[in-house]
Design a protein around this motif. Structure first.
Motif, PDB file in Angstrom:
ATOM      1  N   UNK A 234      25.177  21.137 -19.410  1.00 26.26           N
ATOM      2  CA  UNK A 234      25.141  22.313 -20.260  1.00 26.26           C
ATOM      3  C   UNK A 234      26.304  23.258 -20.048  1.00 26.26           C
ATOM      4  N   UNK A 235      26.337  24.288 -20.880  1.00 29.33           N
ATOM      5  CA  UNK A 235      27.344  25.346 -20.835  1.00 29.33           C
ATOM      6  C   UNK A 235      26.750  26.564 -20.150  1.00 29.33           C
ATOM      7  N   UNK A 236      27.536  27.186 -19.254  1.00 24.94           N
ATOM      8  CA  UNK A 236      27.034  28.323 -18.491  1.00 24.94           C
ATOM      9  C   UNK A 236      27.960  29.518 -18.649  1.00 24.94           C
ATOM     10  N   UNK A 237      27.355  30.683 -18.870  1.00 27.88           N
ATOM     11  CA  UNK A 237      28.078  31.955 -18.883  1.00 27.88           C
ATOM     12  C   UNK A 237      27.717  32.719 -17.624  1.00 27.88           C
ATOM     13  N   UNK A 238      28.740  33.234 -16.919  1.00 29.19           N
ATOM     14  CA  UNK A 238      28.517  34.001 -15.692  1.00 29.19           C
ATOM     15  C   UNK A 238      29.269  35.314 -15.811  1.00 29.19           C
ATOM     16  N   UNK A 239      28.538  36.444 -15.799  1.00 30.95           N
ATOM     17  CA  UNK A 239      29.168  37.757 -15.960  1.00 30.95           C
ATOM     18  C   UNK A 239      29.483  38.438 -14.628  1.00 30.95           C
ATOM     19  N   UNK A 240      29.331  37.710 -13.555  1.00 27.51           N
ATOM     20  CA  UNK A 240      29.545  38.258 -12.221  1.00 27.51           C
ATOM     21  C   UNK A 240      28.247  38.523 -11.503  1.00 27.51           C
ATOM     22  N   UNK A 241      27.168  38.652 -12.265  1.00 25.33           N
ATOM     23  CA  UNK A 241      25.832  38.870 -11.699  1.00 25.33           C
ATOM     24  C   UNK A 241      24.822  37.891 -12.290  1.00 25.33           C
ATOM     25  N   UNK A 242      24.810  37.818 -13.607  1.00 20.96           N
ATOM     26  CA  UNK A 242      23.796  37.036 -14.309  1.00 20.96           C
ATOM     27  C   UNK A 242      24.369  35.708 -14.812  1.00 20.96           C
ATOM     28  N   UNK A 243      23.492  34.703 -14.803  1.00 20.53           N
ATOM     29  CA  UNK A 243      23.841  33.383 -15.306  1.00 20.53           C
ATOM     30  C   UNK A 243      23.030  33.102 -16.574  1.00 20.53           C
ATOM     31  N   UNK A 244      23.708  32.622 -17.602  1.00 23.20           N
ATOM     32  CA  UNK A 244      23.031  32.205 -18.828  1.00 23.20           C
ATOM     33  C   UNK A 244      23.431  30.772 -19.108  1.00 23.20           C
ATOM     34  N   UNK A 245      22.435  29.912 -19.249  1.00 25.48           N
ATOM     35  CA  UNK A 245      22.699  28.491 -19.477  1.00 25.48           C
ATOM     36  C   UNK A 245      22.318  28.131 -20.902  1.00 25.48           C
ATOM     37  N   UNK A 246      23.222  27.435 -21.594  1.00 21.74           N
ATOM     38  CA  UNK A 246      22.972  26.911 -22.932  1.00 21.74           C
ATOM     39  C   UNK A 246      22.934  25.391 -22.841  1.00 21.74           C
ATOM     40  N   UNK A 247      21.874  24.821 -23.374  1.00 18.70           N
ATOM     41  CA  UNK A 247      21.769  23.363 -23.389  1.00 18.70           C
ATOM     42  C   UNK A 247      21.110  22.915 -24.689  1.00 18.70           C
ATOM     43  N   UNK A 248      20.854  21.628 -24.804  1.00 21.77           N
ATOM     44  CA  UNK A 248      20.302  21.102 -26.052  1.00 21.77           C
ATOM     45  C   UNK A 248      18.852  21.518 -26.280  1.00 21.77           C
ATOM     46  N   UNK A 249      18.171  21.992 -25.236  1.00 21.27           N
ATOM     47  CA  UNK A 249      16.783  22.403 -25.381  1.00 21.27           C
ATOM     48  C   UNK A 249      16.642  23.852 -25.846  1.00 21.27           C
ATOM     49  N   UNK A 250      17.565  24.727 -25.421  1.00 24.33           N
ATOM     50  CA  UNK A 250      17.397  26.149 -25.737  1.00 24.33           C
ATOM     51  C   UNK A 250      18.439  26.692 -26.707  1.00 24.33           C
ATOM     52  N   UNK A 251      19.292  25.807 -27.248  1.00 19.29           N
ATOM     53  CA  UNK A 251      20.332  26.247 -28.176  1.00 19.29           C
ATOM     54  C   UNK A 251      20.719  25.080 -29.079  1.00 19.29           C
ATOM     55  N   UNK A 252      21.706  25.328 -29.920  1.00 21.99           N
ATOM     56  CA  UNK A 252      22.201  24.264 -30.800  1.00 21.99           C
ATOM     57  C   UNK A 252      23.423  23.564 -30.215  1.00 21.99           C
ATOM     58  N   UNK A 253      23.647  23.708 -28.925  1.00 21.91           N
ATOM     59  CA  UNK A 253      24.688  22.919 -28.271  1.00 21.91           C
ATOM     60  C   UNK A 253      24.410  21.439 -28.526  1.00 21.91           C
TER      61      UNK A 253
END
Length: 415
Positions: A234-253
């Motif tokens: 999956x694809x991960x966004x990291x803002x320095x504190x929080x992690x957000x993961x995008x994958x085929x289950x929770x997004x249209x990736x």
């Protein structure tokens, strides 16, 4: 009738050269100077010239580095230059235009005339299999190797960081990016993500953070200094504190195996996947392009680079694609096919037009009026297709049929 035919030829020629450009152009070994269809890395210099690294699979004489200025192709390989290996993993370009080329046989520097090669025999490079490179604002090169760790080269001195003498979590360095504060973000094969500020190391992995997978293929940093991390899960966004993961289950990736990321001037992310094509993500909405709904030549997207016109240059296992949602600019050349076996009938047409081709290579059709406006677009699947012309006014049109190798033009008269 002769006057009408002459008018069509004149206007059609003008339209094809200047008025209407498609969204996609495809370059491969059969229709261009591209030396190999596996496009692993792309970099664009200040003049807009594309530098394209190919990945040689198996025993072959093909591959190497290609330079493409929009018209001309120049290929550099082991046989015609000092390039140390024809498998190119990464390309970085300095402000002065010097290219630094990561290969499977060492690191090459090319100033447009002269080549300098660094390997384990003549430098502090810890391994000849160079996988990634990034250039710091002060000109220092950060070089990731496949098994030898990370090297810093300031033009004179080499410093090597590995799992024995530093906090680097793995000696297989897959990707490197550098933020505005000079922090190095280092993606590894098995050890996750490392942050290095020049003194201290911080390691993020799937056991101590929200990182979903320890294999990091690519890293990109947006204008808000968020890190976008391409992983094998999956694809991960990291803002320095929080992690957000995008994958085929929770997004249209479209695929969890994410290989490449690029960020455009509007902060939109372009995400290349293995098997799922390429995705556009504006922070809210996803748009997916693949071989079914677009002219993308292959769903395995290895590399992405963006030019100053907003055109996306996409490296796949089936060649190089140029894509611009607003239409490709005039300096991106199309390839007009003069001998292509396709039948269009009846012509003159009334309500329907049939298209038959011997091979299912035509992917979509455009009907363009003589003012250069696209009035109808339709996907084409298979060897036969019918276009509905009931909403097309009577007149003379250009029928433009797109294939992966170029396009075919036919005159269309609607009764």
């Amino acid at each position: 009738m002769k006057k009408l035919t002459f008018l069509f030829i004149v206007l059609a020629s003008s339209l094809l050269c200047y008025a209407q450009n498609p969204q996609w152009a495809i370059y491969n070994m059969s229709n261009s100077g591209l030396p190999y269809n596996y496009v692993n890395s792309i970099a664009i210099d200040g003049s807009g010239t594309k530098w394209i690294g190919t990945w040689v699979v198996g025993a072959t004489n093909a591959g190497g580095l290609a330079k493409f200025d929009g018209t001309n192709w120049t290929v550099y390989n082991k046989s015609n230059s000092n390039l140390p290996n024809d498998t190119i993993s990464s390309i970085a370009i300095e402000g002065n235009g010097t290219k630094w080329i990561a290969t499977a046989g060492g690191l090459a520097k090319f100033d447009g005339t002269n080549w300098t090669v660094y390997d384990t025999t003549n430098s502090g490079l810890p391994d000849n299999s160079v996988n990634s490179i990034a250039i710091e604002g002060n000109g220092a090169k950060w070089i990731g190797t496949w098994g030898g760790g990370l090297a810093k080269f300031d033009g004179t001195n080499w410093t090597v960081y590995n799992t024995t003498n530093s906090g680097l979590p793995d000696n297989y360095v897959e990707s490197i990016d550098i933020d505005g504060n000079g922090n190095k973000w280092i993606g590894t094969l098995r050890g996750g993500l490392a942050q290095f500020d020049g003194t201290n190391w911080t390691v993020y992995n799937n056991s101590n953070s929200g990182l979903p997978y320890n294999w990091i293929f690519s890293i990109a940093i947006d204008e808000s200094v968020n890190k976008w991390i391409a992983t094998g899960d999956g694809l991960t966004k990291f803002d320095g504190t929080n992690w957000t993961v995008y994958n085929t289950k929770n997004s249209d990736l479209p695929g969890n195996n994410v290989w490449s990321i690029a960020i455009d001037g509007s902060d939109t992310k372009w995400i290349g996947t293995w098997g799922g094509g390429i995705a556009k993500f504006d922070g809210t909405n996803w748009t997916v392009y693949n071989t079914t709904n677009s002219d993308l030549p292959g769903n395995d997207v290895w590399s992405i680079a963006l030019d100053k016109n907003g055109t996306k240059w996409i490296g796949t296992g089936y060649g190089l694609a140029a894509f611009n949602e607003n239409g490709l600019p005039s300096d991106v050349k199309e390839n007009m096919l003069s001998n292509y076996n396709v039948s269009v009938f009846p012509n003159h047409a009334s309500d329907y037009l049939k298209i038959e081709q011997s091979e299912a290579n035509i992917s979509y059709a455009e009907i363009i009026n003589l003012q250069g406006q696209v009035i109808k677009t339709q996907r084409i699947l298979g060897n036969q297709c019918t276009l509905n012309l009931t909403n097309v006014s009577a007149g003379v049109y250009i029928l433009k049929l797109y294939t992966n190798n170029g396009f075919v033009v036919k005159k269309l008269i609607k009764q």
